[in-house]
Design an enzyme around this catalytic site. Sequence first.
Site, mmCIF file in Angstrom:
data_model
loop_
_atom_site.group_PDB
_atom_site.id
_atom_site.type_symbol
_atom_site.label_atom_id
_atom_site.label_comp_id
_atom_site.label_asym_id
_atom_site.label_seq_id
_atom_site.Cartn_x
_atom_site.Cartn_y
_atom_site.Cartn_z
ATOM 1 N NE ARG A 1 -3.115 -0.770 3.109
ATOM 2 C CZ ARG A 1 -3.102 0.320 4.228
ATOM 3 N NH1 ARG A 1 -3.705 1.389 3.321
ATOM 4 N NH2 ARG A 1 -2.932 0.369 5.357
ATOM 5 C CE LYS B 1 1.941 -5.062 6.449
ATOM 6 N NZ LYS B 1 1.490 -3.822 5.967
ATOM 7 N NE ARG C 1 3.674 5.502 11.069
ATOM 8 C CZ ARG C 1 3.327 5.518 9.770
ATOM 9 N NH1 ARG C 1 2.111 5.036 9.718
ATOM 10 N NH2 ARG C 1 3.932 5.780 8.811
#
Length: 326
Positions: A121, A186, A320
């Site tokens: 992205r 992630k 964030r």
Amino acid sequence: MTPLQYTLLQLLADGRFHSGEQMACHAGVTRAAVWKALQGLRAYGIDMHAVSGRGYSLVNGFELLDTNAIVGAMSSATRSALHSLTLLPTVDSTNAWLMRQGEEGGTTACVAEHQTAGRGRRGRRWCSPFGSNLYLSLRCRFDEGMGRLAGLSLAVAIAVVRTLHEMDVKGVGVKWPNDIYWQERKLGGILLEIAGESAGPCSVVVGIGLNVAMPRMEGEMIDQPWTDLASIRPGLSRNQLAGRMLHHLLEVMAEFKCHGLALFEQEWREVDWLYGKPLRLLQPDGEVNGIGRGIAPDGSLLVEVSGKLQRHTFGEVSVRLQDASA
Ligand code: BTN
């Protein structure tokens, strides 16, 4: 990866020793060509034992992707909902590849062993070394209009979570809108792109990247905390994972088309990685601090800022945690 290298890898994937002569005969090339091709495999992080008198074998074994095994892991209902599945040894990006294909008159999918220009992205690069992870894309017609795509990207994250839960991977979270996390790191990402006309009915390409066994060297180049399934739940089969992922993805697409995001609200709440956490929202016109408060019915992010709820839509903000770089 050259076609010869891929052919040799298919032969070596059984984990046994194969002589140079046997491989040359199988591939219809000279032994010198085999030797050169095998040397070149090192560049993909694939190492070989070479034992005189026995030949070559892969150091760590290898599970290559296999369309029969992938399709075999799906239910007959989802299998029949899929028009075609293409396996590509190497490609620029599975999303880009599906975008280039015309409407084939049905839902199509592709998986790749390696992407030379994997897309993340916000124009970022998606680390896509050979044979290590899952790079999967699905293209389907979407008559519901672009306005519903934001909600769809959240539903796709639920398909990924369902797959991982089924494979006994616990503790998975989704960072809005669709980053897959495990313990602050992630594990995977989702990229939705529109193929063809953006106004009215369109085709949507859903791309899923999941770290399965990221090679150390490649992992060092990733600029955010990451993890892979090999560290959480070792020994998972990539073919099983791809097949079950396609199965859940097709199911979720059908559910979303009938019921919209409402059907996934409860599941979202259970995996909402931002809920209750202090957040920093980065927008073109500045930064806002607040607390994650779930999602609105259209999939936009709810954030409590100075006691009031704000809605933030997909694409407009970057989120964030206040105390982390993720
Ligand atoms: C993200 O930035 O989090 C989204 C990553 C999406 C990566 C997948 S891998 C399969 C598909 N093909 C691509 O080029 N990108 C997606």
